[in-house]
Design an enzyme around this catalytic site. Sequence first.
Site, PDB file in Angstrom:
ATOM      1  N   HIS A  72      41.807  62.835 -20.489  1.00 18.89           N
ATOM      2  CA  HIS A  72      42.366  61.488 -20.609  1.00 18.89           C
ATOM      3  C   HIS A  72      42.694  61.209 -22.068  1.00 18.89           C
ATOM      4  O   HIS A  72      42.100  61.787 -22.981  1.00 18.89           O
ATOM      5  CB  HIS A  72      41.371  60.445 -20.114  1.00 18.89           C
ATOM      6  CG  HIS A  72      41.158  60.469 -18.633  1.00 18.89           C
ATOM      7  ND1 HIS A  72      40.535  59.454 -17.964  1.00 18.89           N
ATOM      8  CD2 HIS A  72      41.483  61.400 -17.692  1.00 18.89           C
ATOM      9  CE1 HIS A  72      40.490  59.729 -16.684  1.00 18.89           C
ATOM     10  NE2 HIS A  72      41.050  60.915 -16.491  1.00 18.89           N
ATOM     11  N   GLU A  74      41.958  58.740 -24.008  1.00 13.50           N
ATOM     12  CA  GLU A  74      40.812  58.301 -24.807  1.00 13.50           C
ATOM     13  C   GLU A  74      39.929  59.467 -25.218  1.00 13.50           C
ATOM     14  O   GLU A  74      39.482  59.541 -26.366  1.00 13.50           O
ATOM     15  CB  GLU A  74      39.948  57.293 -24.015  1.00 13.50           C
ATOM     16  CG  GLU A  74      40.706  56.080 -23.550  1.00 13.50           C
ATOM     17  CD  GLU A  74      41.255  56.197 -22.140  1.00 13.50           C
ATOM     18  OE1 GLU A  74      41.309  55.175 -21.442  1.00 13.50           O
ATOM     19  OE2 GLU A  74      41.653  57.310 -21.732  1.00 13.50           O
ATOM     20  N   CYS A 102      38.737  54.154 -17.888  1.00  9.78           N
ATOM     21  CA  CYS A 102      37.945  54.376 -16.685  1.00  9.78           C
ATOM     22  C   CYS A 102      36.462  54.452 -17.077  1.00  9.78           C
ATOM     23  O   CYS A 102      36.124  54.442 -18.263  1.00  9.78           O
ATOM     24  CB  CYS A 102      38.386  55.663 -15.993  1.00  9.78           C
ATOM     25  SG  CYS A 102      37.958  57.175 -16.912  1.00  9.78           S
ATOM     26  N   CYS A 105      35.629  57.452 -19.470  1.00 11.47           N
ATOM     27  CA  CYS A 105      36.020  57.215 -20.860  1.00 11.47           C
ATOM     28  C   CYS A 105      35.152  56.131 -21.494  1.00 11.47           C
ATOM     29  O   CYS A 105      34.792  56.230 -22.672  1.00 11.47           O
ATOM     30  CB  CYS A 105      37.492  56.842 -20.935  1.00 11.47           C
ATOM     31  SG  CYS A 105      38.575  58.230 -20.480  1.00 11.47           S
TER      32      CYS A 105
END
Length: 163
Positions: A72, A74, A102, A105
């Site tokens: 992801h 992040e 999410c 993260c």
Amino acid sequence: MAKVPSIGVTPYFITAIFMELDDAFFMRKALQQAERAFAEDEVPVGAVVVSNGQIIGTGYNQSERLHDVTAHAEMIAITAAQEYLGAKYLKNCTLYVTLEPCTMCAGALYWSQVDKIVIAARDPKRGFDRLTENILHPKTEVVWDIMADEGAALMSDFFKKLR
């Protein structure tokens, strides 16, 4: 106003150059990362980590390309910033992200002890805030809805393209 002889601009212009960079400036940088993801047919989320007015980590979703569900934006930006600092904690750092993180993260952000998170668009289906507000480090400040329309539009355009 008097001109500055060496470069031919007004003092006002020089002041504008050295003004403190704001949340919108860095969110635009995160949106540029999200646009990279969009161009690569990844879910268009982008993130940047900033310390002392300098971008020290960037990331965009790369789960499809890397065949890695943890890739992801992040996570990539956090790792880049930690590598830059040579430290696991992101003290005095701000993460700018185009979509609400999410829970995975958010957990990484908790452990990184980032000082501030600036979020563009909310994610009511998968965002961390739908579960609990206590998932982030207690000292982490969260700022919502900075350029939310731009972040949401990228997501909407991406999923329209898939249909």
